[in-house]
Design a protein around this motif. Structure first.
Motif, PDB file in Angstrom:
ATOM      1  N   THR A  48      68.498  59.411  65.509  1.00 38.60           N
ATOM      2  CA  THR A  48      69.017  58.815  66.744  1.00 38.60           C
ATOM      3  C   THR A  48      68.940  59.806  67.897  1.00 38.60           C
ATOM      4  O   THR A  48      68.514  59.466  69.006  1.00 38.60           O
ATOM      5  N   ASP A  49      69.348  61.031  67.648  1.00 37.43           N
ATOM      6  CA  ASP A  49      69.292  62.057  68.685  1.00 37.43           C
ATOM      7  C   ASP A  49      67.851  62.326  69.120  1.00 37.43           C
ATOM      8  O   ASP A  49      67.575  62.471  70.321  1.00 37.43           O
ATOM      9  N   VAL A 177      63.869  53.363  76.802  1.00 43.50           N
ATOM     10  CA  VAL A 177      64.849  52.698  75.944  1.00 43.50           C
ATOM     11  C   VAL A 177      64.853  53.254  74.525  1.00 43.50           C
ATOM     12  O   VAL A 177      63.862  53.816  74.053  1.00 43.50           O
ATOM     13  N   VAL A 178      65.995  53.048  73.884  1.00 38.29           N
ATOM     14  CA  VAL A 178      66.151  53.275  72.441  1.00 38.29           C
ATOM     15  C   VAL A 178      66.762  52.007  71.879  1.00 38.29           C
ATOM     16  O   VAL A 178      67.847  51.589  72.304  1.00 38.29           O
ATOM     17  N   VAL A 179      66.079  51.380  70.930  1.00 37.51           N
ATOM     18  CA  VAL A 179      66.504  50.089  70.385  1.00 37.51           C
ATOM     19  C   VAL A 179      67.049  50.265  68.978  1.00 37.51           C
ATOM     20  O   VAL A 179      66.461  50.971  68.154  1.00 37.51           O
ATOM     21  N   LYS A 180      68.190  49.609  68.705  1.00 34.12           N
ATOM     22  CA  LYS A 180      68.672  49.478  67.334  1.00 34.12           C
ATOM     23  C   LYS A 180      68.868  48.003  67.029  1.00 34.12           C
ATOM     24  O   LYS A 180      69.781  47.365  67.556  1.00 34.12           O
ATOM     25  N   PRO A 181      68.011  47.435  66.158  1.00 34.08           N
ATOM     26  CA  PRO A 181      68.242  46.054  65.735  1.00 34.08           C
ATOM     27  C   PRO A 181      69.320  45.991  64.666  1.00 34.08           C
ATOM     28  O   PRO A 181      69.703  47.018  64.079  1.00 34.08           O
ATOM     29  N   SER A 182      69.798  44.796  64.390  1.00 30.85           N
ATOM     30  CA  SER A 182      70.742  44.610  63.287  1.00 30.85           C
ATOM     31  C   SER A 182      70.090  45.039  61.977  1.00 30.85           C
ATOM     32  O   SER A 182      68.894  44.810  61.753  1.00 30.85           O
TER      33      SER A 182
END
Length: 499
Positions: A48-49, A177-182
């Motif tokens: 993530t970082d 952007v940084v995307v996190k899907p379910s």
């Protein structure tokens, strides 16, 4: 089953233009077929970082944020074309992971292309203001800059569509952007990453980290290099994100829950209204923030109208999501299925009347991770089934006597996402639309939407707007530039001292 399921999809992180395989993985079991349909890398603080820092570097370097709107639009248009060329592949994976009918998945994916094309148009037409009335020696210009690095967090119920309500508009504005899907529906977002790379999006502009809310979503909400968080999901999680983001005062945009009413007046076209109510409660298995999970019907027509809805509900095809004729598929998890049933049983125990359904549905060959079409009448406004987001194929029926009664019941909710009114009187419709506390009001229709029209809620349904010009401007900062033109004609503030 008369078909063979594809091999499980392998999902990886996309960080700074490279596909990254995590040390750990997690599986998604299809809610409708009971088999593993994807294996995804499980992100942690390290991934993530790295993704956030890649987005920060890309933004600060200006490889996307400072190029022309024409250049950004060209990439977004190529993405739209690639979406349309890959509808079948993306929709199949989405159906396997979510349990929604394949026909609805195809509609969702294909329709998303239009969002990308509209965002491309906004990239080229964004503008500020100029002020030349400030005096002969002054000129003021208001410009709109991209806000910076945006954390995009999307839900499981419309994973590709909701991503496309956020991502192209952030990119059109010049953000990275940084995307996190379910974690329940990660694969269509990875497929989107593949399309972005094919379209020529520069490395680091869009990064994807797969995994769980803790730690991925939490770090994306608190990291000092993130300038904005846009989240779609439950109101409870939205509140947590707002608190987490407060320490850095980053902008937060939230699209949260709803308890959306359709109000039916006696002069309405009851045939069309009943069809819209049936669609509104069963579309996407009722797992929809815009689900019309409660109807408010005039007393004079309530019995007849409920009978119409029950008759239509019996004709809706529940079953195998991979069958093109299926209209309603599986519930996303067994735990959520049990939660839906809990609301129904509690309402019946409190005196509500079960008109239809009210139990698990066993689909031959696919098990019982389905729920029957359910209609509950004699519901009082204080019942949980009338106030809380059930997120399933359950319709609550309340009644009213006057327009004021109907508006009071509509607004007697902590939510304010959408509402609908059915009447042949334009005066009734307009008064309802003006007084209803909802971000969208439909009159004599339900759930029609267009890229040009903003979407979002009031009260605990969220903050900010998505899509349309207003949704695009969520990703922009307003800056005033004040310029003096020519020689300074003012008297000096500091008078020179005589020697």
């Amino acid at each position: 089953m008369a078909y063979e399921l594809p091999q499980p999809f392998t999902g990886r992180h996309l960080i700074d233009g490279a596909w990254v395989t995590g040390r750990e993985t997690f599986d998604r079991v299809s809610p409708s077929h009971g088999t593993v349909v994807s294996t995804s890398s499980k992100g942690g603080p390290e991934e993530t970082d790295a993704a956030i820092k890649a987005a920060r570097r890309a933004f600060d370097a200006g490889i996307w944020s400072r190029i022309s709107g024409r250049e950004r639009a060209a990439v977004l248009l190529r993405v739209a074309d690639l979406i349309e060329a890959n509808v079948d592949r993306i929709a199949l994976q989405e159906t396997l992971e979510s349990g929604k009918p394949i026909s609805q998945s195809k509609g969702e994916v294909a329709g998303a292309a239009d969002l990308w094309r509209y965002a491309a148009a906004l990239a080229r037409t964004s503008q500020g203001d100029s002020h030349n009335t400030l005096g002969s020696d002054m000129l003021g210009v208001v410009v709109k800059d991209p806000i910076g690095v945006v954390s995009v967090i999307t839900p499981w119920n419309f994973p590709f569509w909701i991503l496309s309500q956020k991502l192209p508009f952030a990119l059109a504005a010049g953000c990275t952007v940084v995307v996190k899907p379910s974690e329940m529906t990660p694969s269509s977002t990875v497929m989107m990453g593949e399309l972005l790379m094919q379209a020529g999006l520069p490395a680091g502009v869009c990064n994807i980290v797969l995994g769980y809310g803790d730690p991925v979503g939490s770090l994306k909400s608190t990291h000092p290099d993130v300038d904005m968080v846009t989240f779609t999901g439950s109101t409870a999680v939205g509140k947590l994100i707002t608190k987490a983001a407060s320490d850095t005062l980053k902008k937060v945009a939230l699209e949260l829950g709803g308890k959306n009413p359709q109000v039916i007046f006696p002069d309405a076209d009851l045939e069309n209204a009943a069809d819209a109510v049936t669609f509104g409660v069963y579309f996407n298995v009722g797992q929809c923030c815009n689900s019309s999970s409660r109807i408010i019907v005039h007393e004079d027509i309530a019995e007849d109208f409920v009978a119409r809805v029950v008759a239509l509900s019996k004709k809706v095809k529940f079953g195998d999501p991979l069958d093109p004729t299926t209209q309603v598929g599986a519930i996303v998890t067994p735990e959520h299925n049990a939660r839906i049933d809990g609301y129904v049983q509690e309402a019946v125990a409190a005196g509500a009347r079960l008109e239809l359904g009210g139990a698990y549905l066993d689909v031959e060959g696919l098990g019982d991770q389905f729920y029957q079409p359910t209609v509950i009448s004699s519901v009082s406004a204080d019942m949980a089934v009338a106030r809380e987001e059930v997120f399933g194929p359950v319709l609550s029926v309340l009644t009213f006597r006057t327009l004021d009664d109907a508006i009071a019941l509509t607004n007697d909710s902590e939510y304010g996402l959408s509402a609908g009114v059915w009447s042949e009187s334009v005066h009734t419709c307009l008064e309802f639309a003006r007084r209803a506390q909802a971000g969208t009001v439909w009159t004599n229709t339900w759930m029609d939407g267009y890229p040009e029209l903003a979407f979002g809620g009031m009260k605990q349904s969220g903050t900010g707007r998505e899509i349309g010009k207003y949704g695009f401007e969520e990703f922009l900062e307003v800056k005033s530039v004040v310029m003096r033109v020519g020689r300074d004609s003012r008297a000096p503030w500091v008078t020179p001292r005589a020697e």
